[in-house]
Design a protein around this motif. Sequence first.
Motif, PDB file in Angstrom:
ATOM      1  N   ALA A   1      15.255  22.545  -5.424  1.00 38.76           N
ATOM      2  CA  ALA A   1      16.599  21.661  -5.130  1.00 38.76           C
ATOM      3  C   ALA A   1      16.565  21.737  -3.606  1.00 38.76           C
ATOM      4  N   LEU A   2      16.406  22.546  -3.007  1.00 37.73           N
ATOM      5  CA  LEU A   2      16.351  22.713  -1.253  1.00 37.73           C
ATOM      6  C   LEU A   2      15.576  21.434  -0.874  1.00 37.73           C
ATOM      7  N   ILE A   3      14.269  21.298  -1.436  1.00 36.05           N
ATOM      8  CA  ILE A   3      13.370  20.186  -0.714  1.00 36.05           C
ATOM      9  C   ILE A   3      13.837  18.969  -1.295  1.00 36.05           C
ATOM     10  N   VAL A   4      14.154  18.754  -2.190  1.00 41.72           N
ATOM     11  CA  VAL A   4      14.620  17.356  -2.828  1.00 41.72           C
ATOM     12  C   VAL A   4      15.915  17.253  -2.162  1.00 41.72           C
ATOM     13  N   THR A   5      17.031  18.054  -1.966  1.00 36.45           N
ATOM     14  CA  THR A   5      17.931  17.712  -1.266  1.00 36.45           C
ATOM     15  C   THR A   5      17.780  17.329   0.115  1.00 36.45           C
ATOM     16  N   SER A   6      16.856  18.259   0.850  1.00 35.04           N
ATOM     17  CA  SER A   6      16.651  17.666   2.362  1.00 35.04           C
ATOM     18  C   SER A   6      15.847  16.210   2.420  1.00 35.04           C
ATOM     19  N   ALA A   7      15.367  15.934   1.199  1.00 37.70           N
ATOM     20  CA  ALA A   7      14.832  14.446   1.405  1.00 37.70           C
ATOM     21  C   ALA A   7      16.056  13.281   1.330  1.00 37.70           C
ATOM     22  N   LEU A   8      16.829  13.936   0.329  1.00 38.69           N
ATOM     23  CA  LEU A   8      17.800  12.811   0.254  1.00 38.69           C
ATOM     24  C   LEU A   8      18.820  12.789   1.411  1.00 38.69           C
ATOM     25  N   VAL A   9      19.334  13.749   2.145  1.00 35.47           N
ATOM     26  CA  VAL A   9      20.068  13.698   3.140  1.00 35.47           C
ATOM     27  C   VAL A   9      19.367  13.492   4.592  1.00 35.47           C
ATOM     28  N   SER A  10      18.221  13.513   4.479  1.00 33.21           N
ATOM     29  CA  SER A  10      17.509  13.297   5.988  1.00 33.21           C
ATOM     30  C   SER A  10      17.522  11.910   6.239  1.00 33.21           C
ATOM     31  N   ASN A  11      18.138  11.593   7.109  1.00 29.21           N
ATOM     32  CA  ASN A  11      18.015  10.093   7.717  1.00 29.21           C
ATOM     33  C   ASN A  11      17.850   9.217   6.363  1.00 29.21           C
ATOM     34  N   PRO A  12      19.039   8.960   5.565  1.00 30.23           N
ATOM     35  CA  PRO A  12      19.043   8.046   4.468  1.00 30.23           C
ATOM     36  C   PRO A  12      19.115   6.739   4.679  1.00 30.23           C
ATOM     37  N   VAL A  13      18.426   6.203   5.738  1.00 29.86           N
ATOM     38  CA  VAL A  13      18.433   4.879   5.786  1.00 29.86           C
ATOM     39  C   VAL A  13      17.441   4.234   5.124  1.00 29.86           C
ATOM     40  N   PHE A  14      17.846   3.393   4.017  1.00 31.13           N
ATOM     41  CA  PHE A  14      16.514   2.612   3.113  1.00 31.13           C
ATOM     42  C   PHE A  14      16.160   1.468   4.037  1.00 31.13           C
ATOM     43  N   ALA A  15      14.665   1.443   3.628  1.00 29.55           N
ATOM     44  CA  ALA A  15      14.172   0.233   4.373  1.00 29.55           C
ATOM     45  C   ALA A  15      13.886  -0.634   3.268  1.00 29.55           C
ATOM     46  N   GLU A  16      12.666  -0.178   2.337  1.00 30.07           N
ATOM     47  CA  GLU A  16      12.402  -1.084   1.068  1.00 30.07           C
ATOM     48  C   GLU A  16      12.416  -0.506   0.034  1.00 30.07           C
ATOM     49  N   VAL A  17      12.316  -1.391  -0.973  1.00 28.00           N
ATOM     50  CA  VAL A  17      12.283  -1.009  -2.487  1.00 28.00           C
ATOM     51  C   VAL A  17      10.822  -1.028  -2.819  1.00 28.00           C
ATOM     52  N   PHE A  18      10.386   0.106  -3.680  1.00 25.69           N
ATOM     53  CA  PHE A  18       9.125  -0.064  -4.232  1.00 25.69           C
ATOM     54  C   PHE A  18       8.963   0.239  -5.647  1.00 25.69           C
ATOM     55  N   VAL A  19       7.643  -0.426  -6.448  1.00 26.53           N
ATOM     56  CA  VAL A  19       7.361   0.180  -7.636  1.00 26.53           C
ATOM     57  C   VAL A  19       6.174   0.397  -7.496  1.00 26.53           C
ATOM     58  N   ALA A  20       5.676   1.600  -8.210  1.00 23.44           N
ATOM     59  CA  ALA A  20       4.189   2.068  -8.033  1.00 23.44           C
ATOM     60  C   ALA A  20       3.802   2.524  -9.328  1.00 23.44           C
ATOM     61  N   PRO A  21       2.991   1.652 -10.080  1.00 22.28           N
ATOM     62  CA  PRO A  21       2.560   2.237 -11.462  1.00 22.28           C
ATOM     63  C   PRO A  21       1.220   3.118 -11.131  1.00 22.28           C
ATOM     64  N   PHE A  22       1.024   4.054 -11.954  1.00 20.08           N
ATOM     65  CA  PHE A  22      -0.084   4.996 -11.772  1.00 20.08           C
ATOM     66  C   PHE A  22      -0.684   5.394 -13.019  1.00 20.08           C
ATOM     67  N   GLY A  23      -1.982   5.982 -13.175  1.00 22.78           N
ATOM     68  CA  GLY A  23      -2.680   6.586 -14.129  1.00 22.78           C
ATOM     69  C   GLY A  23      -3.396   7.811 -13.741  1.00 22.78           C
ATOM     70  N   GLY A  24      -3.779   8.770 -14.807  1.00 22.59           N
ATOM     71  CA  GLY A  24      -4.422   9.994 -14.343  1.00 22.59           C
ATOM     72  C   GLY A  24      -4.567  10.847 -15.429  1.00 22.59           C
ATOM     73  N   TYR A  25      -4.925  12.176 -15.139  1.00 27.50           N
ATOM     74  CA  TYR A  25      -5.414  13.239 -15.996  1.00 27.50           C
ATOM     75  C   TYR A  25      -4.359  14.465 -15.905  1.00 27.50           C
ATOM     76  N   SER A  26      -3.932  14.953 -17.043  1.00 24.26           N
ATOM     77  CA  SER A  26      -3.090  16.152 -16.966  1.00 24.26           C
ATOM     78  C   SER A  26      -4.028  17.032 -17.483  1.00 24.26           C
ATOM     79  N   PHE A  27      -3.840  18.390 -17.065  1.00 23.83           N
ATOM     80  CA  PHE A  27      -4.777  19.653 -17.300  1.00 23.83           C
ATOM     81  C   PHE A  27      -3.992  20.750 -17.095  1.00 23.83           C
TER      82      PHE A  27
END
Length: 216
Positions: A11-37
């Motif tokens: 929670a501390l890491i995610v909260t820091s990401a949300l409140v640290s300089n929250p100036v939005f620059a661009e919207v992005f979409v990122a499809p991905f694939g991979g392997y779970s193990f």
Amino acid sequence: MKIAAYISASALIVTSALVSNPVFAEVFVAPFGGYSFGASEFNIKSAGLSNFAQDEEGELNVSESAHYGVMLGFTTNDPGDIYLIYSHQATELRSGGNFSPTPITDLDLDLDYLHLGGSLYFPNGNLKPYVTASVGLTSMRPGGDYSNETRFSMGFGAGAEYQLTESFSMFADARGYATFISSDSTLFCDGGECLWFISSDIMWQGQVNVGLKLRF
């Protein structure tokens, strides 16, 4: 105490990401694939269905398999990003130990993660290594008429993104997910009857991913 520490750190890491300089620059979409193990094992005991002996004990784990997903989010001026990630894996639950080799011990399972997360980048030209953390829910949906299970989970990861054009890039990362399972509870029930009692606190699972990111 251990679970509380994991939750607090994530929670501390995610909260820091949300409140640290929250100036939005661009919207992005990122499809991905991979392997779970590497999903950790549950310690389980039969819950009294007629095709199990009452004293049967063993282990239960999620089989390795491919997965796919998508991220939606905003880049920030940190540099970093804030995102919502969805990952889907079609897999199986497999049991071992002293369990009898009955068909019900190998159960189809859809395993989904839905998380809110943030990343911090360390740019070096077009190459952008990053670390990331997220919190959210894990959904486990077995085949047949058994109940779905939804649990709180968190994730950590690291990777690298390579900028091909101003709006298009490729990325690869490795992520670890911890799903918090209530110890000494039942799992996957059908009309009041349950397949197993479990005595595990956390299910760990790793992922490796490759994907494309398009910015708008």
